[in-house]
Design a protein around this motif. Structure first.
Motif, PDB file in Angstrom:
ATOM      1  N   ILE A 143       0.813  -1.225   0.000  1.00 52.20           N
ATOM      2  CA  ILE A 143       0.000   0.000   0.000  1.00 52.20           C
ATOM      3  C   ILE A 143       0.842   1.269   0.000  1.00 52.20           C
ATOM      4  N   THR A 144       2.163   1.129  -0.020  1.00 52.98           N
ATOM      5  CA  THR A 144       3.029   2.313  -0.004  1.00 52.98           C
ATOM      6  C   THR A 144       3.958   2.339  -1.211  1.00 52.98           C
ATOM      7  N   ASP A 145       4.448   3.524  -1.490  1.00 56.13           N
ATOM      8  CA  ASP A 145       5.425   3.725  -2.552  1.00 56.13           C
ATOM      9  C   ASP A 145       6.812   3.405  -2.003  1.00 56.13           C
ATOM     10  N   GLY A 146       7.572   2.609  -2.736  1.00 51.69           N
ATOM     11  CA  GLY A 146       8.861   2.145  -2.244  1.00 51.69           C
ATOM     12  C   GLY A 146       9.883   3.243  -2.031  1.00 51.69           C
ATOM     13  N   LEU A 147       9.850   4.309  -2.824  1.00 47.32           N
ATOM     14  CA  LEU A 147      10.847   5.370  -2.715  1.00 47.32           C
ATOM     15  C   LEU A 147      10.517   6.360  -1.596  1.00 47.32           C
ATOM     16  N   THR A 148       9.299   6.852  -1.579  1.00 45.29           N
ATOM     17  CA  THR A 148       8.939   7.920  -0.646  1.00 45.29           C
ATOM     18  C   THR A 148       8.321   7.416   0.656  1.00 45.29           C
ATOM     19  N   ASN A 149       7.882   6.158   0.658  1.00 47.15           N
ATOM     20  CA  ASN A 149       7.172   5.565   1.805  1.00 47.15           C
ATOM     21  C   ASN A 149       5.802   6.205   2.030  1.00 47.15           C
ATOM     22  N   LEU A 150       5.335   6.990   1.056  1.00 46.61           N
ATOM     23  CA  LEU A 150       3.970   7.510   1.105  1.00 46.61           C
ATOM     24  C   LEU A 150       3.007   6.426   0.615  1.00 46.61           C
ATOM     25  N   TYR A 151       1.740   6.591   0.922  1.00 40.88           N
ATOM     26  CA  TYR A 151       0.750   5.646   0.414  1.00 40.88           C
ATOM     27  C   TYR A 151       0.685   5.730  -1.105  1.00 40.88           C
ATOM     28  N   ASN A 152       0.484   4.572  -1.754  1.00 41.23           N
ATOM     29  CA  ASN A 152       0.408   4.595  -3.212  1.00 41.23           C
ATOM     30  C   ASN A 152      -0.966   5.099  -3.667  1.00 41.23           C
ATOM     31  N   ARG A 153      -1.072   5.315  -4.958  1.00 37.54           N
ATOM     32  CA  ARG A 153      -2.282   5.953  -5.515  1.00 37.54           C
ATOM     33  C   ARG A 153      -3.538   5.126  -5.261  1.00 37.54           C
ATOM     34  N   ARG A 154      -3.428   3.809  -5.414  1.00 34.93           N
ATOM     35  CA  ARG A 154      -4.612   2.953  -5.241  1.00 34.93           C
ATOM     36  C   ARG A 154      -5.133   3.024  -3.812  1.00 34.93           C
ATOM     37  N   TYR A 155      -4.236   2.926  -2.831  1.00 33.29           N
ATOM     38  CA  TYR A 155      -4.658   2.970  -1.429  1.00 33.29           C
ATOM     39  C   TYR A 155      -5.191   4.366  -1.078  1.00 33.29           C
ATOM     40  N   PHE A 156      -4.504   5.403  -1.544  1.00 34.87           N
ATOM     41  CA  PHE A 156      -4.914   6.779  -1.268  1.00 34.87           C
ATOM     42  C   PHE A 156      -6.328   7.037  -1.781  1.00 34.87           C
ATOM     43  N   MET A 157      -6.598   6.625  -3.014  1.00 37.19           N
ATOM     44  CA  MET A 157      -7.924   6.848  -3.589  1.00 37.19           C
ATOM     45  C   MET A 157      -8.983   6.046  -2.846  1.00 37.19           C
TER      46      MET A 157
END
Length: 381
Positions: A228-242
């Motif tokens: 559920i997170t982006d590997g580089l930034t450790n932010l949530y990925n687009r699918r989970y965020f939406m």
């Protein structure tokens, strides 16, 4: 065979078989989905332990005779299993290195040499009598097994995520082996010490089971987090965020969306390289994470586009957006163009994102490094 009453041996072996069986099933499932060396080592050690305890069960119910070779093989299997399972636990947290492999095979070879030296009689003429005695009194092998617990405590405990539980298991194993030695070599009445050793053995495998179970939970959490997170930034990925945004929209609670685009990011990539650009991207992502902590969540929408959800009224949304813009300008090499959109009844999650993107584009085309509220754009039009 260690001196222990039949009922005690039956209880110990039965309980150990059940616990080890559960651990074996967990390890098999993990090994099937994750081909790491640690799970293969764990499977090997658990199979050895299971085989040893099934052998003890067979002896306890008179299904097998405790011959000298069987008992000696059981002793050696027990030492081997203890060595391999401790290395496997270490490898659940760290990948195997050449030095670790050298230690593993070195200890296995030492155990074999000690076992053979202890087992073989001094004179061929006394072989028949000595084999029966030597298999029950192998002081060097028993002492070696005793020393393995403090050795592994020094080697592995500082590098394992659950050091207290691991040290507790080693302490119980040490105490179990000590009671075996005390009973086997005439320091005390063997029957009572054999029973105590069996109970400590069950406790040892219970602790190992808990350690493995908690590690499995950690691994599952790590796998879920990475999904559920982006590997580089450790932010949530687009699918989970939406998905989270759609939940908020359905709930009708006050919230808003922040859409950020890093200014001149392509130029940064071209002039200073991808590595520097990645560092900057992570810096801005960290700012979003810190500013939305406790009031929302942050995600990576794509490329250099970072987004956030903020729960609360318009004032909270604008305050957070401005804090992100100001901190990015002050703390990094770049600036950000920001657009915000407050939720209104009847607006979908996709519309919120599209409108925040439009507001961000207005910031981008009107000087950059600024925050634009979509409500003002809509009012102006």
């Amino acid at each position: 065979m260690h001196t222990i009453d039949i009922s005690g041996q039956l209880f110990t072996s039965t309980m150990t078989v059940v616990i080890v069986g559960l651990m074996l099933f967990m390890s098999y499932r993990l090994q099937g989905s994750n081909r790491r060396q640690a799970f293969r080592s764990l499977l090997v050690s658990l199979v050895i332990i299971l085989f040893y305890n099934l052998l003890q069960l067979a002896i306890a119910v008179n299904a097998a005779k405790p011959s000298a070779w069987i008992v000696f093989g059981g002793k050696l299997l027990q030492v081997y299993a203890f060595i391999v399972i401790n290395f496997a636990i270490f490898e659940l947290y760290h990948r195997r290195r050449p030095r670790t492999r050298l230690w593993l095979f070195g200890l296995l070879v030492v155990a074999l040499v000690i076992g053979i030296a202890d087992f073989m009689p001094d004179a061929p003429a006394e072989a028949a009598a000595d084999l029966a005695v030597n298999v029950r009194t192998t002081p060097v092998l028993d002492g070696f097994m005793l020393l393995l617990s403090p050795l592994f405590a020094l080697m592995f405990a500082p590098h394992i995520g659950q050091p207290r539980k691991y040290l507790a298991s080693l302490f119980v194993s040490f105490a179990s082996q000590l009671t075996i030695i005390v009973g086997a070599y005439g320091f005390a009445e063997p029957r009572g010490y054999g029973t105590l050793s069996g109970l400590l053995t069950v406790i040892y495998y219970c602790l190992l089971f808990l350690l493995l179970f908690e590690r499995v939970v950690e691994l599952l959490q790590s796998v879920y987090r990475s999904s559920i997170t982006d590997g580089l930034t450790n932010l949530y990925n687009r699918r989970y965020f939406m998905g989270k945004l759609e939940q908020l929209v359905r709930s009708g609670r006050p919230h808003g969306v922040i859409f950020c685009d890093i200014d001149n990011f392509k130029r940064l990539n071209d002039t200073q390289g991808h590595h520097k650009a990645d560092i900057v991207l992570k810096q801005v992502a960290a700012i979003l994470t810190e500013e939305t902590e406790g009031i929302g969540l942050a995600g990576r929408y794509g490329g250099e586009e970072l987004v956030a959800i903020v729960a609360g009224p318009s004032s909270a949304l604008m305050q957070t957006a401005e804090a992100i813009r100001a901190r990015t300008e002050k703390e990094s090499l770049v600036t950000v163009s920001v657009g915000v959109r407050l939720y209104e009844a009847g607006v979908t999650a996709e519309q919120l994102m599209k409108n925040a993107d439009q507001a961000m584009y207005h910031s981008k085309t009107n000087g950059k490094n600024r925050v634009t509220d979509f409500a003002k754009l809509k009012g102006a039009s």
